[in-house]
Write a protein that holds these residues in place. Structure first.
Motif, PDB file in Angstrom:
ATOM      1  N   ASN A   1       5.325 -48.698 -28.104  1.00 41.52           N
ATOM      2  CA  ASN A   1       5.391 -49.340 -26.793  1.00 41.52           C
ATOM      3  C   ASN A   1       6.724 -50.057 -26.558  1.00 41.52           C
ATOM      4  N   GLU A   2       7.262 -50.682 -27.591  1.00 41.30           N
ATOM      5  CA  GLU A   2       8.520 -51.409 -27.452  1.00 41.30           C
ATOM      6  C   GLU A   2       9.677 -50.478 -27.133  1.00 41.30           C
ATOM      7  N   THR A   3       9.713 -49.330 -27.788  1.00 40.47           N
ATOM      8  CA  THR A   3      10.762 -48.341 -27.520  1.00 40.47           C
ATOM      9  C   THR A   3      10.637 -47.819 -26.098  1.00 40.47           C
ATOM     10  N   ALA A   4       9.400 -47.568 -25.674  1.00 36.69           N
ATOM     11  CA  ALA A   4       9.152 -47.081 -24.309  1.00 36.69           C
ATOM     12  C   ALA A   4       9.622 -48.103 -23.287  1.00 36.69           C
ATOM     13  N   LYS A   5       9.336 -49.396 -23.541  1.00 35.75           N
ATOM     14  CA  LYS A   5       9.762 -50.454 -22.623  1.00 35.75           C
ATOM     15  C   LYS A   5      11.285 -50.536 -22.551  1.00 35.75           C
ATOM     16  N   THR A   6      11.943 -50.358 -23.684  1.00 35.49           N
ATOM     17  CA  THR A   6      13.406 -50.420 -23.727  1.00 35.49           C
ATOM     18  C   THR A   6      14.020 -49.302 -22.891  1.00 35.49           C
ATOM     19  N   HIS A   7      13.536 -48.086 -23.088  1.00 29.71           N
ATOM     20  CA  HIS A   7      14.087 -46.937 -22.372  1.00 29.71           C
ATOM     21  C   HIS A   7      13.774 -47.001 -20.879  1.00 29.71           C
ATOM     22  N   LEU A   8      12.508 -47.268 -20.554  1.00 24.46           N
ATOM     23  CA  LEU A   8      12.118 -47.308 -19.142  1.00 24.46           C
ATOM     24  C   LEU A   8      12.743 -48.510 -18.439  1.00 24.46           C
ATOM     25  N   GLY A   9      12.842 -49.627 -19.135  1.00 21.87           N
ATOM     26  CA  GLY A   9      13.460 -50.809 -18.556  1.00 21.87           C
ATOM     27  C   GLY A   9      14.907 -50.543 -18.172  1.00 21.87           C
ATOM     28  N   PHE A  10      15.627 -49.824 -19.019  1.00 18.59           N
ATOM     29  CA  PHE A  10      17.027 -49.479 -18.730  1.00 18.59           C
ATOM     30  C   PHE A  10      17.113 -48.580 -17.499  1.00 18.59           C
ATOM     31  N   ILE A  11      16.204 -47.609 -17.409  1.00 25.89           N
ATOM     32  CA  ILE A  11      16.193 -46.698 -16.260  1.00 25.89           C
ATOM     33  C   ILE A  11      15.886 -47.472 -14.973  1.00 25.89           C
ATOM     34  N   CYS A  12      14.875 -48.335 -15.016  1.00 33.06           N
ATOM     35  CA  CYS A  12      14.511 -49.148 -13.848  1.00 33.06           C
ATOM     36  C   CYS A  12      15.678 -50.029 -13.413  1.00 33.06           C
ATOM     37  N   CYS A  13      16.361 -50.598 -14.385  1.00 35.60           N
ATOM     38  CA  CYS A  13      17.492 -51.475 -14.112  1.00 35.60           C
ATOM     39  C   CYS A  13      18.585 -50.713 -13.363  1.00 35.60           C
TER      40      CYS A  13
ATOM     41  N   VAL B   1      18.395 -47.858 -11.616  1.00 38.80           N
ATOM     42  CA  VAL B   1      17.952 -47.410 -10.293  1.00 38.80           C
ATOM     43  C   VAL B   1      17.960 -48.564  -9.292  1.00 38.80           C
ATOM     44  N   THR B   2      17.468 -49.720  -9.710  1.00 32.38           N
ATOM     45  CA  THR B   2      17.380 -50.864  -8.804  1.00 32.38           C
ATOM     46  C   THR B   2      18.761 -51.403  -8.429  1.00 32.38           C
ATOM     47  N   ILE B   3      19.677 -51.409  -9.380  1.00 33.64           N
ATOM     48  CA  ILE B   3      21.034 -51.895  -9.098  1.00 33.64           C
ATOM     49  C   ILE B   3      21.705 -51.014  -8.050  1.00 33.64           C
ATOM     50  N   VAL B   4      21.445 -49.721  -8.089  1.00 33.62           N
ATOM     51  CA  VAL B   4      22.005 -48.813  -7.082  1.00 33.62           C
ATOM     52  C   VAL B   4      21.517 -49.216  -5.698  1.00 33.62           C
ATOM     53  N   PHE B   5      20.232 -49.571  -5.573  1.00 33.08           N
ATOM     54  CA  PHE B   5      19.667 -49.961  -4.282  1.00 33.08           C
ATOM     55  C   PHE B   5      20.230 -51.305  -3.815  1.00 33.08           C
ATOM     56  N   PHE B   6      20.391 -52.249  -4.771  1.00 34.10           N
ATOM     57  CA  PHE B   6      20.956 -53.544  -4.424  1.00 34.10           C
ATOM     58  C   PHE B   6      22.381 -53.389  -3.879  1.00 34.10           C
ATOM     59  N   ALA B   7      23.107 -52.435  -4.452  1.00 31.37           N
ATOM     60  CA  ALA B   7      24.517 -52.263  -4.088  1.00 31.37           C
ATOM     61  C   ALA B   7      24.726 -51.370  -2.877  1.00 31.37           C
TER      62      ALA B   7
END
Length: 220
Positions: A120-132, A134-140
């Motif tokens: 679960n921790e590895t999954a959170k790390t990978h998915l968290g990076f992807i979410c980060c 994608v969201t930064i692109v929208f903010f910018a």
């Protein structure tokens, strides 16, 4: 009192404000209904919003965080509804559906990829990076107008209300990320605050209406 004592009320406020932000698409769709066409409005913000909410929804399940889950369930539903409304009034239905299918494919690939994570921790790390990312692109996204703002010396083309809303919501979720000690929620929204702050600074540097000289340049 420690920050942890504010976790639940802050989560409720952040979720409420974010859902209000998601509702910004309602008047846009109402405009489509009244005019019978989408005009020059792009479908990308709705489709991209659906992707972002869906990814954060999956991340919320990995965290086991109800606030993140509820917020993004509502967000994904609203963004999907906006896509349907846009498609109904668009003359470019094929292009819209093609883009939406591509986004759905990306979402499916990410979710499938998560299934192969060893824990679960590895999954959170990978998915968290992807979410980060994608969201930064929208903010910018509003930065796309930066060259135009500098050229005409006016911040009139920037969506002031939306930028302020982004700043407030980002600040709330950043604080929540600090409380729950989640680096991805914290960093994503800290960057969101910075980007929103930079955009708001343009309203201080440039007047809301073009200067006389910039109008003359436009006429020439």
């Amino acid at each position: 009192m420690s920050l942890t004592d504010y976790k639940e009320p802050l989560a409720a406020i952040a979720a409420f404000c974010t859902i209000l932000q998601f509702l910004a698409g309602v008047p846009v769709c109402r405009k489509f209904f009244k005019s019978g066409t989408v005009g020059d409005t792009s479908a990308f913000p709705f489709i991209a919003g659906f992707l972002s909410c869906s990814l954060w929804l999956r991340y919320g399940y990995l965290l086991g965080d109800k606030s993140v889950i509820v917020t993004n369930v509502v967000g994904a539903f609203l963004q999907f509804s906006y896509v349907i409304c846009y498609t109904a009034y668009s003359s470019r239905k094929t292009s819209v559906l093609r883009l939406f299918l591509v986004i759905c494919l990306v979402l499916l690939l990410v979710i499938t990829y998560m299934q192969y994570m060893p824990d679960n921790e590895t999954a959170k790390t990978h998915l968290g990076f992807i979410c980060c990312c994608v969201t930064i692109v929208f903010f910018a996204a509003p930065f796309a107008n930066l060259a135009h703002v500098i050229k005409v010396k006016s911040a009139e083309s920037l969506p002031f209300a939306m930028i302020v809303a982004n700043l407030i919501v980002s600040a709330e979720w950043m604080t929540y990320g600090i409380i729950i000690d989640d680096a991805y929620v914290e960093i994503t929204n800290a960057l969101g605050c910075i980007l929103s702050g930079i955009q708001l600074s343009l309203f201080l540097k440039y007047p809301s209406t073009p200067s006389k000289s910039s109008k003359n340049i436009g006429i020439i």
